[in-house]
Write a protein that holds these residues in place. Structure first.
Motif, PDB file in Angstrom:
ATOM      1  N   VAL A 195       0.863  -1.179   0.000  1.00 23.30           N
ATOM      2  CA  VAL A 195       0.000   0.000   0.000  1.00 23.30           C
ATOM      3  C   VAL A 195       0.899   1.228   0.000  1.00 23.30           C
ATOM      4  N   ASN A 196       0.761   2.050  -0.980  1.00 22.62           N
ATOM      5  CA  ASN A 196       1.639   3.213  -1.105  1.00 22.62           C
ATOM      6  C   ASN A 196       0.907   4.496  -0.771  1.00 22.62           C
ATOM      7  N   ARG A 227      11.985  -1.309   5.047  1.00 23.05           N
ATOM      8  CA  ARG A 227      12.388  -0.703   3.765  1.00 23.05           C
ATOM      9  C   ARG A 227      13.838  -1.011   3.483  1.00 23.05           C
ATOM     10  N   GLU A 228      14.658  -0.994   4.527  1.00 22.35           N
ATOM     11  CA  GLU A 228      16.066  -1.297   4.315  1.00 22.35           C
ATOM     12  C   GLU A 228      16.233  -2.739   3.853  1.00 22.35           C
ATOM     13  N   ILE A 235       9.768  -8.648   0.027  1.00 23.27           N
ATOM     14  CA  ILE A 235       8.577  -7.787   0.033  1.00 23.27           C
ATOM     15  C   ILE A 235       7.835  -8.001   1.350  1.00 23.27           C
ATOM     16  N   HIS A 262       2.837  -3.081   3.955  1.00 31.26           N
ATOM     17  CA  HIS A 262       3.736  -2.012   4.412  1.00 31.26           C
ATOM     18  C   HIS A 262       3.257  -0.695   3.816  1.00 31.26           C
ATOM     19  N   PRO A 263       3.164   0.386   4.588  1.00 26.54           N
ATOM     20  CA  PRO A 263       2.600   1.624   4.042  1.00 26.54           C
ATOM     21  C   PRO A 263       3.402   2.270   2.926  1.00 26.54           C
ATOM     22  N   ASN A 264       4.689   2.060   2.857  1.00 23.45           N
ATOM     23  CA  ASN A 264       5.466   2.806   1.872  1.00 23.45           C
ATOM     24  C   ASN A 264       6.695   2.012   1.481  1.00 23.45           C
ATOM     25  N   LEU A 265       6.487   0.878   0.767  1.00 27.48           N
ATOM     26  CA  LEU A 265       7.634   0.008   0.532  1.00 27.48           C
ATOM     27  C   LEU A 265       8.360   0.448  -0.725  1.00 27.48           C
ATOM     28  N   LYS A 266       9.384   1.283  -0.565  1.00 23.31           N
ATOM     29  CA  LYS A 266      10.240   1.552  -1.707  1.00 23.31           C
ATOM     30  C   LYS A 266      11.661   1.632  -1.213  1.00 23.31           C
ATOM     31  N   LEU A 312      15.242   2.579   0.089  1.00 20.10           N
ATOM     32  CA  LEU A 312      15.580   3.603   1.067  1.00 20.10           C
ATOM     33  C   LEU A 312      16.937   4.227   0.793  1.00 20.10           C
ATOM     34  N   PHE A 313      17.967   3.418   0.732  1.00 24.64           N
ATOM     35  CA  PHE A 313      19.302   3.982   0.564  1.00 24.64           C
ATOM     36  C   PHE A 313      19.687   4.125  -0.885  1.00 24.64           C
ATOM     37  N   LEU A 314      19.370   3.122  -1.690  1.00 23.94           N
ATOM     38  CA  LEU A 314      19.782   3.176  -3.085  1.00 23.94           C
ATOM     39  C   LEU A 314      18.748   3.945  -3.892  1.00 23.94           C
TER      40      LEU A 314
END
Lengths: 373, 354, 177
Positions: free
Chosen positions: A6-7, C134-135, C143, C147-151, C153-155
C-alpha cells in the motif's frame, strides 16, 4: 505468496519543499521532503543514502581487526564506543578474559567521547535555534578532549584505539593529569552552558512543548538514548546490560517525563554531569596490568550468532554477527541508533511549524553516516 | 526656496557669487547629497567590519585583522569582489521591478540619514515634522523588500518577503508609539527642537520611568524592524531559501546588505537623538567646542549599535508566530499604557529637569 | 522469565492442530535443542545467547502480535530487524526485548522462494519496523505485505539487483579479495 503493498506517497497537488542535502540545519547529508500547508507541516519524508558506503557488505569480506576500523566511520562522534562494540562482541564470542586495566581505560575514554559528542551537540543545538555563539563555546571544550585523545590514541576523530583483545597502545603518561585538568576546567564551563542557553526565555519558548514524544511511542519507534530517556523510557544499556567497567561505577540514569524537546535537552546536559562523575570515580584508580592480551593473528569466531549492545552518545548501538566459523563474518548487521531515531521524525513533526521541526531535529542529534552506514 | 543647510556659509557664498541663485542652490544640494553618499558608504563599510570584529570577540576568536591595519580595508576588498561578480537574474523575473527593488531600500536609508543632527551646524534637512518624517521613510523600505521578493519569481523568496513585510509593518507601530511618548515631553516633532529641550537633561532622564520603558520597547522594536536576530527568522531561515534576496547577486545583493547595516545605524541614531541628547555632552562638559558634538553623537550611536550586535550573537531566534504575538499582544498594550502614564507625568510637571 | 517458560507460553498459542511439519524423534537429543514440533515452530538455544524461534511465514504475524500484546511476554521493543541471506533461503531475524520483564527473544522467518520472497509486515505492531523493512527490501528484495510505503531507502529507485544477497555481482563497485 501474494504480494500487496500500500503506497501513500505524495499527491501531486500538495505544496512540498526540499530541505536539501546540503543544508545548515540538517547535520550531514540528509534530504527531507516536507509537505507543508502554509506554516504547518503535513508530512516529513527523509531521503537517505547520500553517504551510504555499504559497510555491512564490506564486513563480509574483511577480517575482524579490519572491521573495527570501519566502525568509527559510522557514528564518528562516538567513534571509540563504536569500536568498543565490535571488540566486545568478538571478545565475548571468543570468551576472552579482558584485564581490568583495559576495561577501566575503555570506560574512561568512552565517557570522554560521550562528553565530547554532547559538547558538539550543544553547540549545534544553539546554532540551529539561532544563538550562534554557542557553536564556538561547545567546540572550545571539545578541543581539549580531542587534544587528550591525540596524545594517547594518535587521532582526533577516528580513534581506532580499541582492538579485539584490548587496546592498541598503553595510555600516555600524561593522560591521567590531562584528564584531571579537563575535569576541573569543564566543571566551571558547564554551568556557563546553562546560563547561556538553558535559562533563556526565547530558547525555552522554542523548545518547551515542541516535538512531544510519549513513552509508548518512544518504545514502539525504537528510540533509545537521550531521546527515549527524555520521554521517561529507561533504556540505558550501561544499566541494563552492563559492559566494561560500568557495573563498578555509580551513576544515575537521567529520566524526564515531559517528552518534549526541552526534556531531551535537559537529559543530555545532565548526562554530561554524570559522565564527568564517572570519569572522576575511575581516573585515580586505574589498575595496573597488561593493556592487551594477544589473540591469534587470524581471528575466527566460533559458529553461532552473537549480539552486543553498547550505549553511544546517540543511543543503543547493536552489533549482530552471524559466523560460520571462518575468518570473516557471514553476516554482520549494525543496529544504529540514529536510524530508529530518524524514523520518529515524521511522527513528532507533523502538525507543528517549520521552526519546530528545526528545534526537534536538533534535539534528535542525528549523525547521518550513522544512519546511512 | 531656502533649505536649512548649515554646513559652511563660505561654500554657499562662493557659489552664489559664481552663478544665479537657483542654480547655486541646486549645486549646493548636489554637493551635500554627494557628501552624505560618501558618509553612507564609509559608514556601511565600517559597520560591517565592526560587526565581524564584535562577533569574533563574543565567540572567543579574532576576526579579520589582516587586510589593512586591524582589518580596516577588509570590507573594501569584499565590496570590490562583489562589484566584480556576475549579475545573474531569473528568466521569468519582472525585470523592471527586480532592478528597482534594491533602490527603494537604499534611498529610504539615505533619506533618513539626512535629518540627523550630528552637531549644531551639521544637519542637512531640519524639517519641522522630523520624527514623523523618519517613521514615514522607514515604511518606504518595506516596499523594496516586498518588490524584491515578488519580482524574483521564486515562491520561497515570496514567502520570505511576505514574512518580512508583516514583521516590519507590525513593529513600526511600536516604534512610532514609543517615539510619540517622548514627543509628549518635547512638544515638537522637529529634531533640532528636541535637542534644544534636552539641554535641560537628556530625555530619558527627564521622563524617568515611562521614558525608560519607551526606550526598551523602542530597542526591541528597532531590532525587529531591521530583521536582525533575535527576530531574523525571515533571513536566517535558510531552510526555505535565503529569504527575499535569494535571487540577487553581486552589487544588488550588496545594496540590501549595506542597507541593513545602515538601518541599524539609523535606529541607533534615532534613539540617540530622542532619548540620549544627540550631540550634547553629558553634564555639558564640552559645550564650548561645538564640533565635538559629532564625536558624542557617534559614540552614543555606536554604543547602541553594539547593543544590537550583542543581541544578535547571544539570543536564539523567535519563531514567526511568537514574534508577531510579542508585538500585538505585549508590546502594543504596554506602549499605549505607557503613553498615558507619560501624559500624566507631563501634565503634573513631574519630569526631572536640570 | 527464562527461556523454558517463554517456550511454553509460545507453544500454548499454537496448539498441535495447526501441524504442517514433520515430527522427528526427540529422546536422545541434548536438552538445549528442541525438535521441530508439530505447530511449525522451532526453538533452539544453540549457538546463540538468546532463545531463537523459527516460525513459518503463515503463522508469523500472529506470533508477533501475540508476543507484543500478551502481558506475560510483553515484547514491546523491537531492537534489531536484519535481513539474512542464508545461502539457499532468504530470511529476516527479529530481536525483541521486553521493557517490563527484560527478557530477549529472537524470531526468525525464512523462505526459499528467491524470486518473490514475501512476509507480513510488522509495522502495525512496532512502528520502528517501517524503516527497517524498507532497508531489508532495498538490500535483499524481500517484500513485506501491508507495508505503508515500501520503496527503496538507501539506493536510488532505478537500482537493479539486491546488493546484500550472496549472489549479487557488480564488477565495477565491488572489490573482491
Amino acid at each position: 505468496m501474494e504480494t500487496t503493498t500500500v503506497n501513500t506517497n505524495f499527491k501531486s497537488e500538495e505544496y512540498f519543499i526540499n530541505m536539501g542535502p546540503q543544508h545548515p540545519a540538517t547535520h550531514g547529508v540528509l534530504r527531507l521532503l516536507l509537505t507543508i500547508d502554509g506554516e504547518i507541516i503535513k508530512k516529513v519524508d527523509p531521503d537517505l543514502g547520500y553517504i551510504h558506503r555499504s559497510i555491512e557488505k564490506m564486513c563480509e569480506r574483511d577480517s575482524y581487526q579490519q572491521i573495527v576500523h570501519l566502525t568509527d566511520r559510522m557514528d564518528y562522534l562516538s567513534s571509540h564506543i563504536n569500536n568498543e562494540a565490535v571488540c566486545l562482541a568478538v571478545e565475548n564470542a571468543l570468551e576472552l578474559e579482558i584485564p581490568d586495566r583495559v576495561q577501566v581505560i575503555r570506560t574512561i575514554i568512552g565517557e570522554l567521547t560521550r562528553i565530547a559528542s554532547h559538547c558538539l551537540w550543544w553547540g549545534v543545538m544553539g546554532m540551529d535555534v539561532g544563538a550562534l555563539t554557542t557553536y564556538f563555546y561547545g567546540f572550545r571544550d571539545r578541543e581539549m578532549i580531542n587534544d587528550i585523545f591525540e596524545e594517547t590514541c594518535g587521532a582526533r576523530l577516528t580513534m581506532n584505539y580499541n582492538i579485539p583483545g584490548g587496546l592498541m597502545f598503553d595510555i600516555h603518561p600524561n593522560f591521567v593529569n590531562r584528564v584531571k585538568e579537563f575535569i576541573a576546567h569543564f566543571k566551571t564551563k558547564l554551568p556557563e552552558y546553562d546560563t547561556l542557553l538553558t535559562g533563556n526565555v526565547i530558547f525555552q519558548k522554542r523548545t518547551r512543548g515542541v516535538g512531544i514524544l510519549s513513552k509508548e511511542d518512544a518504545i514502539s519507534f525504537g528510540a533509545s538514548g537521550p531521546i527515549g530517556r527524555g520521554s521517561g523510557y529507561s533504556c540505558d544499556v550501561r544499566k541494563h546490560h552492563p559492559y566494561s567497567a560500568y557495573d563498578k561505577v555509580k551513576f544515575k540514569e537521567v529520566l524526564k517525563t515531559d517528552g518534549d524537546a526541552f526534556a531531551r535537552y535537559q537529559v543530555r546536559i545532565q548526562e554530561m554531569w554524570e559522565s564527568l562523575s564517572i570519569v572522576e570515580q575511575l581516573i585515580d584508580n586505574i589498575p595496573e596490568g597488561d593493556y592487551k592480551i594477544t589473540t591469534r593473528a587470524v581471528i575466527k569466531l566460533p559458529k553461532g550468532e552473537f549480539y552486543q549492545k553498547v550505549e553511544t552518545a546517540r543511543g543503543e548501538l547493536g552489533v549482530y554477527i552471524i559466523s560460520t566459523g571462518t575468518k570473516n563474518p557471514y553476516r554482520l548487521k549494525f543496529r544504529s541508533p540514529g536510524f530508529s531515531n530518524l524514523s520518529l521524525l515524521n511522527h513528532i513533526a507533523v502538525g507543528g511549524k517549520i521552526g519546530d521541526l528545526v528545534a526537534s531535529m536538533a534535539t534528535l542529534d542525528l549523525v547521518i553516516p550513522d544512519i546511512d552506514r | 526656496m531656502s533649505i536649512a543647510i548649515n554646513i559652511t556659509g563660505t561654500i554657499q557664498d562662493w557659489l552664489m557669487n559664481m552663478m544665479p541663485e537657483g542654480v547655486a542652490n541646486i549645486v549646493a544640494m548636489v554637493i551635500v547629497a554627494l557628501i552624505y553618499l560618501a558618509i553612507f558608504a564609509v559608514a556601511g563599510l565600517y559597520l560591517v567590519l565592526l560587526e565581524r570584529r564584535v562577533a569574533a570577540w563574543f565567540q572567543l576568536r579574532i576576526g579579520p585583522n589582516r587586510v589593512g591595519f586591524q582589518g580596516m580595508l577588509q570590507t573594501m576588498a569584499d565590496a570590490l569582489k562583489l562589484v566584480s561578480k556576475e549579475l545573474t537574474g531569473t528568466v521569468k523575473a519582472d525585470k523592471f521591478l527586480y532592478n528597482l527593488a534594491p533602490y527603494f531600500v537604499i534611498i529610504s536609508s539615505l533619506m533618513a540619514l539626512a535629518v540627523f543632527p550630528f552637531t549644531k551646524e551639521f544637519q542637512a534637512f531640519d524639517i519641522n515634522i522630523g520624527v514623523l518624517f523618519l517613521i514615514a521613510i522607514s515604511s518606504i523600505g518595506v516596499i523594496g523588500i516586498l518588490l524584491g521578493g515578488w519580482s524574483s519569481n521564486n515562491k520561497f523568496a515570496l514567502i520570505g518577503a511576505m514574512r518580512s513585510g508583516v514583521q516590519t509593518i507590525s513593529y513600526e507601530l511600536s516604534i512610532g508609539l514609543s517615539l510619540l511618548t517622548m514627543v509628549l515631553i518635547t512638544g515638537s516633532l522637529q529634531l533640532s527642537e528636541i535637542v534644544e529641550v534636552q539641554k535641560n537633561g537628556w530625555l530619558i532622564i527627564q521622563g524617568h520611568i515611562p521614558a525608560v520603558i519607551a526606550f526598551m520597547i523602542y530597542m526591541i522594536a528597532g531590532t525587529a524592524e531591521t530583521n536582525r536576530a533575535p527576530f531574523d527568522m525571515v533571513e536566517a531561515e535558510s531552510e526555505l531559501g535565503a529569504g527575499f534576496h535569494t535571487e540577487y547577486s553581486g552589487m544588488k545583493f550588496a545594496y540590501f546588505f549595506l542597507a541593513e547595516f545602515i538601518n541599524m545605524f539609523i535606529i541607533a541614531a534615532i534613539a540617540t537623538t530622542v532619548f540620549f541628547g544627540a550631540w550634547l555632552s553629558p553634564f555639558g562638559i564640552t559645550e564650548s567646542i561645538p564640533w565635538l558634538g559629532v564625536f558624542w553623537f557617534l559614540a552614543k550611536a555606536f554604543i547602541l549599535v553594539f547593543l544590537m550586535m550583542w543581541f544578535r550573537w547571544t539570543f536564539p531566534r523567535l519563531r514567526v508566530d511568537q514574534l508577531l504575538t510579542l508585538e500585538w499582544k505585549y508590546l502594543l498594550p504596554i506602549n499605549l499604557v505607557n503613553i498615558v502614564i507619560m501624559a500624566l507625568i507631563v501634565w503634573l510637571n513631574m519630569t526631572i529637569q536640570f | 522469565m527464562n527461556n523454558e517458560e517463554l517456550q511454553n507460553i509460545i507453544n500454548s498459542w499454537f496448539p498441535d492442530s495447526i501441524s504442517n511439519a514433520v515430527i522427528t524423534e526427540t529422546s536422545d537429543e541434548t536438552e538445549s535443542v528442541q525438535p521441530i514440533s508439530s505447530n511449525g515452530l522451532e526453538f533452539t538455544e544453540e549457538d546463540s545467547q538468546f532463545l531463537n524461534v523459527t516460525v513459518q511465514p503463515e503463522h508469523f504475524h500472529k506470533l508477533m502480535s501475540q508476543l507484543k500484546s500478551n502481558s506475560e511476554t510483553n515484547f514491546d521493543y523491537l531492537f534489531c530487524l536484519s535481513g539474512v541471506d542464508w545461502g539457499t533461503e532468504l530470511g529476516v531475524v527479529y530481536h525483541l526485548e521486553s521493557t517490563t520483564h527484560r527478557h530477549i527473544i529472537v524470531v526468525k522467518v525464512k523462505t526459499d522462494d528467491r524470486e518473490n520472497p514475501a512476509f507480513e509486515s510488522v509495522c502495525d505492531i512496532w512502528a520502528t519496523a517501517e524503516f527497517h523493512e524498507r532497508e531489508v527490501y532495498d538490500f535483499f528484495g524481500i517484500i513485506f505485505n501491508n507495508h505503508p510505503n515500501l520503496k527503496r531507502l538507501f539506493l536510488t529507485d532505478e537500482w537493479e539487483g539486491f546488493p546484500l544477497r550472496k549472489d549479487y555481482v557488480d564488477e565495477i563497485n565491488m572489490v573482491i579479495k
